[in-house]
Design a protein around this motif. Structure first.
Motif, PDB file in Angstrom:
ATOM      1  N   LYS A 211      25.529 -68.756 -90.613  1.00 19.46           N
ATOM      2  CA  LYS A 211      24.974 -69.479 -89.477  1.00 19.46           C
ATOM      3  C   LYS A 211      23.545 -68.993 -89.309  1.00 19.46           C
ATOM      4  O   LYS A 211      23.299 -67.776 -89.287  1.00 19.46           O
ATOM      5  CB  LYS A 211      25.734 -69.151 -88.187  1.00 19.46           C
ATOM      6  CG  LYS A 211      27.202 -69.554 -88.209  1.00 19.46           C
ATOM      7  CD  LYS A 211      27.398 -71.029 -87.999  1.00 19.46           C
ATOM      8  CE  LYS A 211      28.874 -71.347 -87.770  1.00 19.46           C
ATOM      9  NZ  LYS A 211      29.218 -72.694 -88.242  1.00 19.46           N
ATOM     10  N   SER A 308      27.115 -70.054 -77.959  1.00 16.51           N
ATOM     11  CA  SER A 308      28.514 -69.927 -78.379  1.00 16.51           C
ATOM     12  C   SER A 308      29.020 -68.508 -78.175  1.00 16.51           C
ATOM     13  O   SER A 308      28.237 -67.577 -77.941  1.00 16.51           O
ATOM     14  CB  SER A 308      28.637 -70.279 -79.851  1.00 16.51           C
ATOM     15  OG  SER A 308      27.978 -71.480 -80.095  1.00 16.51           O
ATOM     16  N   ASP A 312      33.736 -64.891 -81.213  1.00 19.03           N
ATOM     17  CA  ASP A 312      34.379 -65.864 -82.094  1.00 19.03           C
ATOM     18  C   ASP A 312      33.650 -65.898 -83.442  1.00 19.03           C
ATOM     19  O   ASP A 312      34.279 -65.935 -84.501  1.00 19.03           O
ATOM     20  CB  ASP A 312      34.338 -67.239 -81.412  1.00 19.03           C
ATOM     21  CG  ASP A 312      35.024 -68.296 -82.248  1.00 19.03           C
ATOM     22  OD1 ASP A 312      36.224 -68.114 -82.530  1.00 19.03           O
ATOM     23  OD2 ASP A 312      34.362 -69.274 -82.645  1.00 19.03           O
ATOM     24  N   ARG A 325      33.586 -72.016 -87.364  1.00 18.55           N
ATOM     25  CA  ARG A 325      33.222 -71.573 -86.001  1.00 18.55           C
ATOM     26  C   ARG A 325      31.990 -72.333 -85.518  1.00 18.55           C
ATOM     27  O   ARG A 325      31.161 -72.753 -86.315  1.00 18.55           O
ATOM     28  CB  ARG A 325      32.943 -70.063 -85.995  1.00 18.55           C
ATOM     29  CG  ARG A 325      33.963 -69.236 -86.752  1.00 18.55           C
ATOM     30  CD  ARG A 325      35.218 -69.003 -85.949  1.00 18.55           C
ATOM     31  NE  ARG A 325      36.261 -68.403 -86.775  1.00 18.55           N
ATOM     32  CZ  ARG A 325      37.226 -67.633 -86.300  1.00 18.55           C
ATOM     33  NH1 ARG A 325      37.300 -67.374 -85.002  1.00 18.55           N
ATOM     34  NH2 ARG A 325      38.138 -67.145 -87.103  1.00 18.55           N
ATOM     35  N   LYS A 326      31.892 -72.395 -84.197  1.00 15.22           N
ATOM     36  CA  LYS A 326      30.812 -73.164 -83.578  1.00 15.22           C
ATOM     37  C   LYS A 326      29.614 -72.273 -83.247  1.00 15.22           C
ATOM     38  O   LYS A 326      29.789 -71.159 -82.766  1.00 15.22           O
ATOM     39  CB  LYS A 326      31.349 -73.802 -82.297  1.00 15.22           C
ATOM     40  CG  LYS A 326      30.742 -75.146 -82.008  1.00 15.22           C
ATOM     41  CD  LYS A 326      31.421 -75.841 -80.838  1.00 15.22           C
ATOM     42  CE  LYS A 326      31.272 -74.978 -79.610  1.00 15.22           C
ATOM     43  NZ  LYS A 326      32.100 -75.141 -78.522  1.00 15.22           N
ATOM     44  N   GLU A 328      26.201 -72.814 -81.114  1.00 10.82           N
ATOM     45  CA  GLU A 328      25.313 -73.654 -80.312  1.00 10.82           C
ATOM     46  C   GLU A 328      24.165 -72.811 -79.807  1.00 10.82           C
ATOM     47  O   GLU A 328      24.370 -71.671 -79.363  1.00 10.82           O
ATOM     48  CB  GLU A 328      26.092 -74.191 -79.107  1.00 10.82           C
ATOM     49  CG  GLU A 328      26.568 -75.605 -79.274  1.00 10.82           C
ATOM     50  CD  GLU A 328      27.083 -76.117 -77.945  1.00 10.82           C
ATOM     51  OE1 GLU A 328      26.326 -76.840 -77.259  1.00 10.82           O
ATOM     52  OE2 GLU A 328      28.219 -75.754 -77.580  1.00 10.82           O
TER      53      GLU A 328
END
Ligand code: AMP
Ligand code: GLY
Length: 426
Positions: A211, A308, A312, A325-326, A328
């Motif tokens: 990410k 986010s 997580d 997984r997100k 934001e």
């Protein structure tokens, strides 16, 4: 989950602040922590490179995951220590293996890696005491300024840039022969000087997926207009206006992805934050350095922009399903100003009572060199970099204005900060 964060700076306070917001986090421990982390969890008097005591602590406190803030325990192999230990092997460590941490721990290793995988970086050669003469001859061929880098960790002081050829040769001698940085300068990388503007780019990776975190720019010099001595960082801003979509695409395709592919090809276990110290040369990104952790003070503006759940995401790192997984990001600007002690980065006094913390509004306060004097119920300065204050704004100027209003609320004897963050970006 019960989480142990290793470290004691503003970066670790920012990590603790974010993890504390996660419904998945049941209890936070920070070793050794600071007065700010003490407000969010339990500080433990354990040093970050005392692996045996960390092990006892994990067992005693039933810790489920370890998040490593600084580079030293990573370069010393904390991840490997866990994997090789029968009791600890299933406790995830957010941070790379000892071998992969060499991307930060050895500039020569990082250079060889980048050259092997065609990752854009300054042209360079590495020299030792035995090849001092060749090193001087190499300097003769370069144009000034000359960039000399101690191979190993030198607490951020290992890079010397000189404009005079004879001074550069003397410095090479100083590093290699007189061991200016001890064993860290047993090898010296001499590289081409790149003219451009610096930017810090971060990813969180599980070794396969990644990410992209918000990018940031830090301000390293003590003086306004980027003058004077280098420090551990006087502040940071995120996002960076010149990091357009096009620039970041180049960073991904030429730097981030080849780096991850290279790590996989070399079978190096990398699960954690990876920090790309880049320089933008006329719109083209080059790697100045890799760091195997988050930046400080970049974390203080980057982490608050992650909307986010960081816990997580960290679970995704451990399970290698980060793609599920997100992530934001808050679109707003975050600016973070570091308040330091007068004299820093040279000699400074500590133990000065800090007032005004109760007057802060519309900002996040992160502690670094600030400790609780419990007997007198007061917070006192305990280091060079004392506090950092982060605020948001729809524009860079608005974020800076909100930050500086709050910076002015804090009082202690010898308070100093830079009043010009973002000066180079407006
Ligand atoms: P490092 O410790 O590798 O981040 O280097 C410290 C600082 O030296 C960087 O933040 C840059 O400002 C500067 N620097 C390092 N390498 C180069 C280079 N090849 N060209 C220009 N500046 C550099
Ligand atoms: N701010 C640069 C670093 O953390 O190394």
């Amino acid at each position: 989950m019960k989480i142990l964060i290793l470290g004691s700076g503003g970066r670790e306070h920012a990590l603790a602040w974010k993890l504390d917001q996660s419904p998945k986090v049941e209890e936070l421990f920070i070793a050794p922590g600071n007065a700010g982390t003490a407000l969010l969890g339990t500080n433990l008097p354990v040093e970050v490179n005392d692996f045996e005591t960390i092990k006892t602590t994990i067992i005693e406190k039933e810790i489920d995951m370890v998040v490593v803030g600084p580079e030293v325990p990573l370069v010393q192999g904390i991840r490997d220590f866990f994997i090789q230990d029968r009791v600890l092997q299933n406790i995830p460590v957010i941070g790379p293996s000892k071998e992969a941490a060499q991307l930060e721990g050895s500039k020569d290793f990082a250079k060889n890696f980048m050259n092997k995988y065609n990752i854009p970086t300054a042209a360079s050669q590495t020299f030792t005491k035995e090849t001092l003469t060749e090193g001087k001859a190499f300097l003769d061929k370069l144009n000034p300024p000359y960039v000399l880098k101690a191979d190993g960790l030198a607490g951020g002081k290992g890079v010397v840039i000189l404009s005079d050829l004879n001074e550069a040769k003397a410095e090479l001698n100083h590093m290699l022969v007189e061991e200016k940085f001890g064993s860290a300068s047993a090898k010296v990388v001499i590289e081409e000087f790149l003219q451009g503007i610096e930017i810090s780019v971060f990813i969180l990776t599980d070794g396969i997926h990644y990410k992209l975190l918000p990018e940031a720019k830090d301000y390293k010099r003590i003086g306004e207009g980027d003058t004077g001595l280098n420090t551990g960082g006087m502040g940071s801003i995120s996002p960076v206006p010149f990091a357009t979509g096009e620039f970041l695409e180049k960073v991904k395709s030429r730097i981030i992805e080849p780096t991850l592919e290279g790590l996989q090809k070399e079978n190096m276990d990398y699960r954690g934050f990876l920090f790309f110290g880049l320089i933008n040369v006329n719109g083209e990104p080059f790697v100045i350095e890799y760091n195997c952790r988050m930046g400080d003070p970049e974390a203080q503006s980057v982490i608050p922009r992650i909307k986010s759940d960081l816990m997580d995401l960290m679970e995704g790192v451990a399970a290698q399903d980060l793609d599920m997984r997100k992530m934001e990001i808050d679109e707003r600007y975050a600016t973070s100003v570091v308040l330091v002690s007068e004299g820093y980065p040279g000699k400074y006094e500590i133990g000065k009572p800090i007032s005004g913390i109760g007057n802060l509004n519309n900002c996040v306060l992160f502690y670094a060199g600030a400790g609780n004097d419990i007997e007198n119920n007061v917070v006192k300065t305990s280091g060079g970099r004392v506090l950092s204050i982060t605020s948001f704004g729809m524009t860079l100027n608005e974020a800076l204005k909100n930050t500086y209003i709050n910076v002015e609320q804090i009082q202690y004897e010898g308070k100093y900060y830079r009043n010009d963050l973002g000066f180079d970006l407006k």
